[in-house]
Design a protein around this motif. Structure first.
Motif, mmCIF file in Angstrom:
data_model
loop_
_atom_site.group_PDB
_atom_site.id
_atom_site.type_symbol
_atom_site.label_atom_id
_atom_site.label_comp_id
_atom_site.label_asym_id
_atom_site.label_seq_id
_atom_site.Cartn_x
_atom_site.Cartn_y
_atom_site.Cartn_z
ATOM 1 N N ASP A 12 -4.858 -7.033 -5.349
ATOM 2 C CA ASP A 12 -6.176 -7.079 -5.988
ATOM 3 C C ASP A 12 -7.317 -6.750 -5.033
ATOM 4 O O ASP A 12 -8.443 -6.568 -5.452
ATOM 5 C CB ASP A 12 -6.406 -8.390 -6.752
ATOM 6 N N SER A 36 -6.944 1.545 -12.634
ATOM 7 C CA SER A 36 -7.534 0.341 -13.211
ATOM 8 C C SER A 36 -8.673 0.718 -14.146
ATOM 9 O O SER A 36 -9.635 1.360 -13.718
ATOM 10 C CB SER A 36 -8.072 -0.559 -12.093
ATOM 11 N N THR A 86 -4.452 -3.595 -9.558
ATOM 12 C CA THR A 86 -4.988 -4.917 -9.235
ATOM 13 C C THR A 86 -4.105 -6.031 -9.791
ATOM 14 O O THR A 86 -4.227 -7.174 -9.373
ATOM 15 C CB THR A 86 -6.426 -5.109 -9.784
ATOM 16 N N ASN A 87 -3.219 -5.703 -10.751
ATOM 17 C CA ASN A 87 -2.406 -6.749 -11.378
ATOM 18 C C ASN A 87 -1.142 -6.156 -12.007
ATOM 19 O O ASN A 87 -1.071 -4.953 -12.236
ATOM 20 C CB ASN A 87 -3.244 -7.485 -12.444
ATOM 21 N N MET A 109 -2.099 -11.142 -4.607
ATOM 22 C CA MET A 109 -2.614 -11.496 -5.935
ATOM 23 C C MET A 109 -3.326 -12.836 -5.746
ATOM 24 O O MET A 109 -2.682 -13.870 -5.544
ATOM 25 C CB MET A 109 -1.471 -11.607 -6.953
ATOM 26 N N ASP A 128 1.234 -12.844 -15.731
ATOM 27 C CA ASP A 128 1.810 -12.112 -14.593
ATOM 28 C C ASP A 128 3.332 -12.190 -14.634
ATOM 29 O O ASP A 128 4.023 -11.182 -14.445
ATOM 30 C CB ASP A 128 1.330 -12.704 -13.254
#
Length: 165
Positions: A12, A36, A86-87, A109, A128
């Motif tokens: 992230d 993103s 980022t995820n 993260m 997640d």
């Protein structure tokens, strides 16, 4: 031929010292794609990310749909690419869209409310975990390493050990 993805990474912080120097050299990429929707809408973050890129490595910030659209486009065959997410959800969306990933490196993260720390740099919540399970079920290796020299820690093994799956 398709674009050559040399490293897919969830972090992230996106482009920071380690990514810019160590990973780019290690993987010999000529292109960093930050994938993103959120960052693509943020002009300031886009500008800062491009400035943080290592010399000689072009950096673009693109949406998830754009990544899916360009993956099989022969115009991008010369790309030796590092994908940054980022995820896990964004990584899952590109895989669902047809982007082929063999392995995803998880760098960082951050902890936030509702997340549980599972290493000193990685925190996960239920979403997640769902997305990581999906990626793992596609045969994608999920490994945690801050830098290339670290030994790989396998995400699914860690989640099992923590009794999270």
């Amino acid at each position: 031929m398709t674009m050559e993805i040399r490293l897919a990474r969830i972090d992230d912080r996106l482009i920071h010292g380690q990514v810019a120097t160590v990973w780019a050299k290690e993987t010999k990429v000529n292109r960093i794609l930050v994938v993103s929707d959120e960052v693509a809408k943020d002009m300031l973050r886009k500008t800062l990310l491009k400035q943080a890129a290592p010399p000689g490595v072009h950096t673009n910030v693109i949406t998830i749909d754009k990544m899916i659209a360009i993956f099989n486009d022969p115009k991008f065959d010369s790309f030796k690419t590092m994908l940054l997410f980022t995820n896990p959800y964004d990584a899952r969306r590109v895989v669902e869209g047809g982007v082929v990933l063999k392995s995803i490196n998880i760098g960082g993260m951050s902890f936030s409310e509702g997340k549980k720390m599972i290493t000193n740099a990685v925190a996960v919540n239920n979403q997640d975990i769902k997305d990581l399970k999906y990626l793992s079920n596609q045969g994608i290796e999920l490994e945690i390493r801050k830098v290339a020299a670290d030994s790989k820690v396998y995400m699914m093994d860690l989640l099992k050990k923590e009794k999270m799956i």
